[in-house]
Design an enzyme around this catalytic site. Structure first.
Site, PDB file in Angstrom:
ATOM      1  N   GLY A 129       1.740   5.230  -8.558  1.00 54.63           N
ATOM      2  CA  GLY A 129       0.768   6.071  -7.874  1.00 54.63           C
ATOM      3  C   GLY A 129       1.216   7.501  -7.678  1.00 54.63           C
ATOM      4  N   ARG A 130       2.082   7.744  -6.697  1.00 53.28           N
ATOM      5  CA  ARG A 130       2.428   9.115  -6.313  1.00 53.28           C
ATOM      6  C   ARG A 130       2.910   9.990  -7.480  1.00 53.28           C
ATOM      7  NH1 ARG A 130       4.069   5.943  -1.848  1.00 53.28           N
ATOM      8  NH2 ARG A 130       3.329   6.672   0.202  1.00 53.28           N
ATOM      9  N   HIS A 134       0.829  -1.209   0.000  1.00 52.64           N
ATOM     10  CA  HIS A 134       0.000   0.000   0.000  1.00 52.64           C
ATOM     11  C   HIS A 134       0.869   1.267   0.000  1.00 52.64           C
ATOM     12  CE1 HIS A 134      -4.347   1.022   0.453  1.00 52.64           C
ATOM     13  NE2 HIS A 134      -3.869   2.199   0.791  1.00 52.64           N
TER      14      HIS A 134
END
Length: 338
Positions: free
Chosen positions: A290-291, A236
């Site tokens: 993601g980021r 995650h």
């Protein structure tokens, strides 16, 4: 458009929630959850980066690989690159609120469609977060995969039904969200999923099931045996449990255990094309990012997201030439620095 300019604009628009660091490695933002950092000490986020750094490639140029093929397929769908947009939510609490959930999902979905890759959307305590991703998939007709948090089995089945109606190609459960306090405090159930529950979900949905948050060969085996079609090796982004292993360290054993049984994706610290190639060499079919995509969105919208995808895919193309890798079925062997 320049990546440094995009980062600087994102830093301004994210209002201190993200510093737009030259290398997004979790050091400056350690412990900033809500925010863009890793939970607790930030060790799990940082370890994702370090784990990837320990794996090395060998430079090779005496060969005939001139035009490597970076295309691949996932669950039978052909895509132009093995680089997917990870499911991201919580823009107000984690990124400052410059973009709404719907703004982000729409521009990310459009960008993924334009570059020929897969868009993934997320779920969280705000009841509009899941519908925002669903609507982006529906309106753009992108190859889209919504993810639900590990809610009750009935809730998950209902969310899968909504995903199917929106035209999604698969459906995922973010199983590593089992201990999310923000969900529990808001009165929404999340929790671990047993083999029996996974089998029940598989039996009652009409889309291939993906389980995201697998970090051991044993749980990868359970996923495969329970009928899931794919897993995402993920902690995650280091945001749910401090002091986990980096995904690049656990991926090889997971791939060895289930590589012929289930499709494997991975996230965690992937920033460049060489990072992508390493993860593929370690056993993944494709990676989730993601980021950096969130940063791109805040620094230039859809165009900046497309710029980032093209930047990383160009880096992958170059890395494949310089390692003698003609396609993604013939990835190079890596070695681990001591």
């Amino acid at each position: 458009m320049d990546w440094n300019e995009i980062r600087e604009k994102a830093r301004q628009n994210m209002k201190g929630y993200c510093r737009g660091c030259k290398r997004c490695d979790g050091v400056a933002c350690a412990g900033e959850v809500p925010g863009m950092g890793g939970t607790g000490t930030g060790n799990s986020f940082i370890e994702n980066i370090k784990a990837l750094d320990r794996w090395k490639v060998k430079l090779k140029t005496l060969h005939d690989v001139l035009k490597p093929d970076i295309s691949t397929s996932f669950l039978g769908y052909k895509v132009k690159m093995p680089i997917f947009a990870a499911p991201m939510t919580g823009l107000k609490g984690n990124a400052g609120g410059y973009l709404s959930e719907r703004d982000y999902d729409t521009m990310a979905a459009e960008a993924c469609k334009n570059v020929g890759t897969i868009f993934m959307s997320g779920d969280a305590n705000d009841k509009d977060m899941y519908p925002a991703g669903i609507d982006a998939i529906k309106t753009t007709s992108v190859l889209g995969i919504p993810f639900s948090k590990p809610r009750t089995v009935d809730e998950i089945i209902e969310k899968a039904r909504i995903a199917k109606e929106a035209g999604a190609i698969a459906f995922g459960v973010d199983v590593d969200g089992a201990g999310l306090i923000m969900m529990i405090r808001s009165g929404q159930f999340v929790g671990p999923k047993s083999r029996k529950e996974i089998e029940e979900i598989v039996k009652n949905i009409e889309l291939p099931l993906i389980l995201k948050g697998i970090m051991t060969p044993e749980e990868a085996e359970i996923a495969a045996e329970s009928g899931a079609k794919a897993i995402v090796v993920s902690n995650h982004g280091g945001r749910v449990l401090d002091f986990t292993e980096g995904t690049a360290d656990v991926l090889p054993d997971i791939a060895k255990a289930v590589g012929g049984k289930i499709e494997i994706l991975v996230d965690g610290g992937v920033r460049t094309g060489i990072d992508v190639l390493k993860m593929l060499s370690l056993g993944a079919k494709a990676v989730l990012i993601g980021r950096p995509i969130m940063i791109a969105a805040h620094g230039g919208g859809r165009e900046a997201i497309e710029f980032y995808f093209k930047k990383v895919s160009d880096e992958l193309y170059q890395a494949m030439i310089l390692t003698g890798c003609k396609d993604l079925k013939n990835v190079p062997e890596l070695y681990k620095a001591s």
